[in-house]
Design an enzyme around this catalytic site. Sequence first.
Site, PDB file in Angstrom:
ATOM      1  N   GLU A   1      -4.545   3.439  18.747  1.00 36.41           N
ATOM      2  CA  GLU A   1      -5.417   4.626  18.690  1.00 36.41           C
ATOM      3  C   GLU A   1      -6.531   4.394  17.666  1.00 36.41           C
ATOM      4  OE1 GLU A   1      -2.128   4.766  18.887  1.00 36.41           O
ATOM      5  OE2 GLU A   1      -1.912   5.816  20.791  1.00 36.41           O
TER       6      GLU A   1
ATOM      7  N   GLU B   1      -6.659  -9.785  10.830  1.00 39.81           N
ATOM      8  CA  GLU B   1      -5.300  -9.503  11.294  1.00 39.81           C
ATOM      9  C   GLU B   1      -5.297  -9.123  12.773  1.00 39.81           C
ATOM     10  OE1 GLU B   1      -3.293  -6.202   9.407  1.00 39.81           O
ATOM     11  OE2 GLU B   1      -1.329  -6.978   9.987  1.00 39.81           O
TER      12      GLU B   1
ATOM     13  N   SER C   1       1.064  -0.485   4.279  1.00 35.77           N
ATOM     14  CA  SER C   1       1.559   0.840   4.690  1.00 35.77           C
ATOM     15  C   SER C   1       2.453   1.471   3.634  1.00 35.77           C
ATOM     16  CB  SER C   1       2.366   0.722   5.973  1.00 35.77           C
ATOM     17  OG  SER C   1       1.540   0.352   7.039  1.00 35.77           O
TER      18      SER C   1
END
Lengths: 362, 388
Positions: B375, B242, B126
Amino acid sequence: MDFTLDPDLRDLRQSVGQAFAKLDAASPLTPAGRQDAWRRVAELGLLDLGPDGLDPVALAQVADELGRTRIRIPLAETVVAWRLLERLGPAEVRATLLPAISGGTEIVALAHAVPRAPVGTAAHGVRAERDGADRWVLTGSKEPVPYAGWATSFLVTAVADGETRLFLLRRDEAGVEVLDYDTHDHVGAGRVTLDGAPAAALGGEAGTALAEAFAAGAAVLCAEAVGAMDAALSLTVDHLRTRRQFDVTLQRFQALQHRAADMCIELEMARSTASYAAMALAADPADTLAVSRAKVQVGRSGRLVGQNAIQLHGGIGITDEHPIGHYVSRLEAVEHAFGGTEIHLRELARALDTDASVELLT
Amino acid sequence: MHLSEVDRAFQLELRATFEQVPWSLREPIATDASLERETLVETHRLLHEAGLAVPHWPVEWGGRDWTPMQLHLWDYEMHRAGLFGPMATNTNLVGPVVHQFGTEEQKRRFLPRIASLDLFFCQGFSEPEAGSDLAAVRTTAIRDGDDYVVNGQKTWTSLAHMADWIFALVRTDPDAPRKQAGISFLLIDLRSPGVTVRPIRMIDGEAEVNEIFFDEVRVPADQLIGEPNQGWGYAKFLLGNERVGNAQIGHTKLRLSYAKRHAAEPLADGLRPVDDPGVARRIAELENQLVALELTALRVTGGSVDGRPDPASSVLKVRGTQLQQAVSELIMDLAGPDSSATYAGEESGIPRWARRSTGTYLNLRKASIYGGSNEIQRTIIATSILGL
């Protein structure tokens, strides 16, 4: 039932909102910042809870504005203490202590909870014994006591001659020990240990007075939670409007819009029931069932709004560096204060047989 | 469902082994304490010495050639005993990428040290502008002689303050026609000059994630795994693995067993929370949902096979994180008013599980955000499974 505010309340709300916004912009979480806030609240006359002071509806306006900030002051806790002292306190205590509370110089915290004790009005953990005709001594401990680090006096529930009674004692009395610590919502709480501490007895059996005082406090917290949800939703909407991923702002994703819409629905349900509870208490302080209705809805709403607010913010939502987490944390604390959702649902379930249907307009 | 005799014996042997792990290494999980680096490293070392850190790897790199059922039992028994388990960033994330895509030289150089945790890896994916939209990473690695020069910033890097190395997605071709095309998978020593790690204070007061800044950091070019500009494919492979780990079924099951225990402890009035039918039904419902998930995990392997993620891993991730969060919510509600005492010390009369309950609840909101938000997982399910 009239949900519109009269002009006086609108003015109150506006001035309180402005004052809180200013305090929130300063340093709301430092001890000095909190004391400034408390002083200001007293100056504005918001701690006068007597017959000429703030009623439950006015208090709800103040609490709603408070909920929009990170300011942590014992507004609901003071309402509880006031109601108990007003009802059960001897005349001389009422004459001296109540004005000191409304002046902001005395903070009276309720020491009622005990680790792993059931939520309710029965006293646990502290025993009161007569020491002479009119003197009592208290032994045991209470925890968590919200605002323990800040309180100047404690109202302690104790078992006396087999019943729950209330006792007042000063923090600096011999035999009183306070261990205070921070809570996740930064209200702060503590463990109050009493070792033969001398205390003054209030009124008689305290059960009904406690139930009604808790309802008054819970109504204030419900309004505070509505303000917090409102703030959390508007931060979330701003985030959806500005955060870009996949070359568009997040508001373009319908799945996220729908989550925000669900938050909005929950918030409006909470707002309605919180207002209803305040109005019901203004009409009848014994209408604890109205508060249970609000507490259940606000608890459910708070959880959905809080969880979605973090989810829609993504990673920054769970840092201490972004305000959204502070609102969510506060919503959780409110949920567990004065009886959690499940406790109040139990009250509503118990009252199922009372009426064929709930008549709101009588 | 009965296990075969062989599997049953296998299970009991593992159980005995894990129960011999010193309590000091298991207690932090049992009591919700903060996890120290020492606990993680020592747990991993013990498992590695017993050949139990990477049984799912290829045999030549330390794998045990177990059946899927045996791997399930291994994972289950580790959690049951309250072990943290091997460091997943090493054993489930970077390790499989290196043995699937790395050169022989890279496998020889890195896999033994990844398996043993001699190199403690953290995950540099990220970035501030690349969260759900991971392919938008901006950190650049520009070739200069025998090195890549790295500039940029990573964020939400779990345990970077404990780690030695980081595996990072970096942009090696800023001019690639598609943003996914110019990404590479680079291993970076965190002690390299120009690396700064800043812990981020979280909502529960802990600092488990970090920001990492790279300022002209020189990284030897042979630490770029596989081929340049193929990193996005490797990342997708890694993310499949993951997600399965994120489901945390064993851990949630352990936490739910604690919740049942707390609910059965009498309160000050002698009544037990579980005597309230509302509480009992809530626990039963969660336990049943967990059963359904565990059965699903037994039925579909998930993870990444043949170098590609199985979309079923998204099903496991969504439901697993939902249950993980729901159990933390249950424990917080069982704690009731005691749940406010987050920062009380050991002198408090409130048991630690109750004091920690709100912090854990708030902390676990991360589970539906990290590893690809739920999401994103739903979008994967809709597109890859349902063909929408």
